[in-house]
Design a protein around this motif. Structure first.
Motif, mmCIF file in Angstrom:
data_model
loop_
_atom_site.group_PDB
_atom_site.id
_atom_site.type_symbol
_atom_site.label_atom_id
_atom_site.label_comp_id
_atom_site.label_asym_id
_atom_site.label_seq_id
_atom_site.Cartn_x
_atom_site.Cartn_y
_atom_site.Cartn_z
ATOM 1 N N SER A 177 88.370 48.859 12.739
ATOM 2 C CA SER A 177 87.210 49.407 12.035
ATOM 3 C C SER A 177 87.427 49.368 10.524
ATOM 4 N N GLU A 247 87.008 51.652 20.338
ATOM 5 C CA GLU A 247 87.698 52.922 20.545
ATOM 6 C C GLU A 247 88.272 53.044 21.955
ATOM 7 N N SER A 354 85.114 64.388 19.757
ATOM 8 C CA SER A 354 84.960 64.084 18.329
ATOM 9 C C SER A 354 84.081 62.872 18.076
ATOM 10 N N GLN A 355 83.824 62.082 19.138
ATOM 11 C CA GLN A 355 82.974 60.909 18.985
ATOM 12 C C GLN A 355 81.493 61.226 19.228
ATOM 13 N N ILE A 356 81.232 62.433 19.727
ATOM 14 C CA ILE A 356 79.831 62.844 19.903
ATOM 15 C C ILE A 356 79.212 63.039 18.519
ATOM 16 N N LYS A 357 78.054 62.480 18.324
ATOM 17 C CA LYS A 357 77.462 62.401 16.987
ATOM 18 C C LYS A 357 77.382 63.753 16.287
ATOM 19 N N VAL A 358 76.885 64.768 16.988
ATOM 20 C CA VAL A 358 76.706 66.084 16.359
ATOM 21 C C VAL A 358 78.048 66.674 15.948
ATOM 22 N N LYS A 360 80.863 65.045 15.517
ATOM 23 C CA LYS A 360 81.493 64.196 14.515
ATOM 24 C C LYS A 360 80.951 64.506 13.127
ATOM 25 N N GLU A 361 79.656 64.684 13.038
ATOM 26 C CA GLU A 361 79.055 65.028 11.746
ATOM 27 C C GLU A 361 79.542 66.386 11.255
ATOM 28 N N GLU A 364 83.027 65.941 9.959
ATOM 29 C CA GLU A 364 83.015 65.171 8.707
ATOM 30 C C GLU A 364 82.746 66.059 7.496
#
Length: 582
Positions: A177, A247, A354-358, A360-361, A364
């Motif tokens: 990545s 991943e 941690s890869q779930i969008k919500v 992960k955001e 971040e």
């Protein structure tokens, strides 16, 4: 402002390259030939890199100092950060006694030392690399191999070689990545290309591990299982790179490898069994930590059951009840086995979450991005270097995820927070020189990159024209051996690889992927991994011994990779190179 000059010595590329290679020469000569410990070899290389940057490249002293500090900071976080927390996680299982549960479970599959070596170093190590990386597989697996009775240097060498082919897709595909970000090439095509290079190494690595563990005789006796392990992992990587997100490539390949090996062991076993120390002590049963009276009662029940009868356990609330002693013991063993593997299951679960969008955001939000103070570096064309901007993903980094997993593991293993903290502080003390070494080596990489030394070497190598395809993986090998990270190697040389591709007519996807594939081999001889391995097996200061133990194998592997990439750049194997659709 410092403007890079790639030919600082009278405009001569050859002379400039000769000066730029000095830090690398110092590092490898001190480490490999003069038997100097990794920390002093790394510090000497850093001094050499600073001297070349100041006297030859005329980089301002303030910017050199600032760049060195940025490299040291990056060396600690995120590079060595993952190693610190991964080793701590395993130390917790040692404290609770559950490392013996894992060894007992392996002994049930086979009491043979060579078989368990493959299961731990190659299969289990690949799973750890897919999740975390950062030297964690080397440290954890090396300690487990020593418990089997393998000598420390031998155990460390086995794990260093094993932790190569999974590296390109390791840490949830982070190297690829990052390569995609710096080159602008699609992640999928880069993953597919790497998936048509590194699996070739995976075919041979299990065979190499058996040779290191038990010589030619062991290879003659265990080669069928080694082939099953190599073929299954290589297939998982190659096919996964085409159809799965990057991943999940190594995770799926590692699980496929474990499944294939376990299945094969049900129908095959070596003619001569070389027993491990753990199998002699533990026998075929799973070890259960005797930590309370309940387990003592289970032991009594097990003793009674050995005569074919049933044990009677007295209950305090429901009166006397008759239980099958064997059922109780098996139930207890199952629970302890679950607890033993819980730390790694928790890591997998946290990584998936941690890869779930919500989520992960949300994680971040804990990321810091800053322009590193006192650094103002531009290329000869006037473009600012991206490396002057630092990014720290405090919550989302693999090391932090492993730390969270460790905290959740504490009650599962039956430990107290005080015990866990004590182990963590002790772990930091044991790793102090490893931290120093990694920070120094990454400091070397940053100084060489900021001053222009790295690019000088790359431009010099690019003079070979189409033959650069053979050299391309070697650059990745050198960069990873220097930084200890395939991710960092891709960040260093990714743009250089595609720039050379455009000038030589070679495929940019091929050369960019070759940088990462060659880099996985350099992982085995990086001072970072050597130091972590040495600390883990208790031979700190003898990294040079490990270096000499594995350097020959890495030279063989990088030669194979370079020849493969060379043929992929010709009509012979050009069909393996995916086309990029704009």
């Amino acid at each position: 402002m410092y403007t890079q000059n790639f030919t600082p010595i009278t405009g001569s590329l050859g002379l400039s390259a000769l000066s730029a290679v000095i830090p690398l020469f110092v590092l490898f000569v001190l480490l490999g030939l003069l038997k100097v410990s990794a920390r002093w070899a790394a510090l000497s290389a850093l001094i050499a890199a600073i001297g070349i940057a100041f006297w030859v490249y005329e980089m301002p002293a303030v910017q050199i100092a600032s760049g060195t500090l940025e490299g040291a900071a990056t060396g600690f976080f995120p590079i060595i950060w993952i190693g610190i927390n991964a080793i701590w996680l395993f130390r917790l299982t040692q404290l609770s006694g559950h490392d013996k549960v894992i060894r007992g479970a392996l002994a049930r599959l086979s009491p043979d030392l060579r078989v368990q070596t493959l299961l731990i170093a190659f299969c289990f190590g690949a799973l750890l690399e897919s999740l975390a990386g950062g030297g964690a597989p080397v440290a954890i697996c090396a300690v487990m191999l020593i418990a089997l009775g393998i000598k420390p240097v031998q155990a460390a060498a086995i794990c260093l070689i094993a932790d190569t082919s999974p590296v390109a897709f390791g840490s949830l595909g982070l190297p690829i990545s990052v390569l995609s970000k710096v080159t602008g090439l699609p992640v999928h095509e880069l993953g597919v290309m790497v998936g048509r290079q590194t699996p070739i190494l995976a075919l041979f690595i299990p065979l190499i591990l058996i040779v290191i563990a038990d010589g030619r005789r062991g290879l003659k006796e265990i080669w069928p299982l080694a082939l099953v392990a190599g073929i299954s992992f290589a297939t998982g990587q190659a096919v996964g790179s085409m159809y799965l997100p990057i991943e999940l490539v190594d995770i799926s390949a590692a699980l496929l490898c474990i499944g294939a090996v376990v299945t094969f062991l049900k129908v095959w076993s070596p003619e001569r069994v070389r027993e491990t120390e753990s199998s002699a002590v533990l026998g075929p049963a799973i070890f259960v930590p005797a930590k309370n009276e309940r387990f003592e009662m289970l032991q009594s029940a097990s003793t009674l059951n050995s005569g074919g009868g049933a044990g009677i356990i007295q209950g305090t609330s429901s009166g006397s009840r008759r239980y099958s002693a064997r059922t109780l013991v098996v139930a207890r063993e199952t629970i302890e086995l679950f607890r033993a593997f819980a730390p790694y299951a928790i890591v997998i679960a946290l990584v998936a979450l941690s890869q779930i969008k919500v989520l992960k955001e949300l994680l971040e939000l804990g990321t810091s991005t800053l322009h590193w103070p006192l650094l103002d570096v531009v290329t000869p064309e006037g473009r600012p270097l991206g490396v002057v901007n630092a990014k720290f993903e405090w919550l989302l980094s693999a090391g932090s995820i492993v730390l969270f997993a460790g905290c959740l593991t504490i009650p599962v293993l039956g430990l107290s927070a005080k015990q866990a903290l004590k182990v963590y502080l002790k772990n930091l003390g044991e790793l102090k020189w490893a931290i120093f070494t990694v920070c120094s080596v990454v400091g070397v990489a940053y100084v060489m990159n900021l001053s222009g030394q790295i690019v000088t070497l790359g431009i010099w190598a690019a003079q070979t024209g189409p033959a650069f395809a053979f050299i391309s993986p070697i650059l990745g090998w050198i960069a990873t051996s220097l930084t200890g990270s395939d991710t960092s190697a891709n960040a260093l040389f990714g743009v250089l690889q595609i720039t050379t591709a455009h000038h030589t007519g070679l495929s940019d996807v091929l050369l960019a992927a070759a940088n990462s594939s060659g880099g996985v081999v350099g992982k085995a001889i990086s001072p970072q991994n050597l130091t972590i391995a040495a600390v883990a097996v208790g031979i700190s200061g003898k990294e040079g011994v490990l270096f000499r133990k594995v350097i020959g194998w890495t030279l063989l592997m990088i030669t194979i990779m370079s020849v493969l990439v060379l043929f992929q750049s010709t009509p012979v194997l050009s069909w393996m190179v995916p086309s990029v659709h704009s």
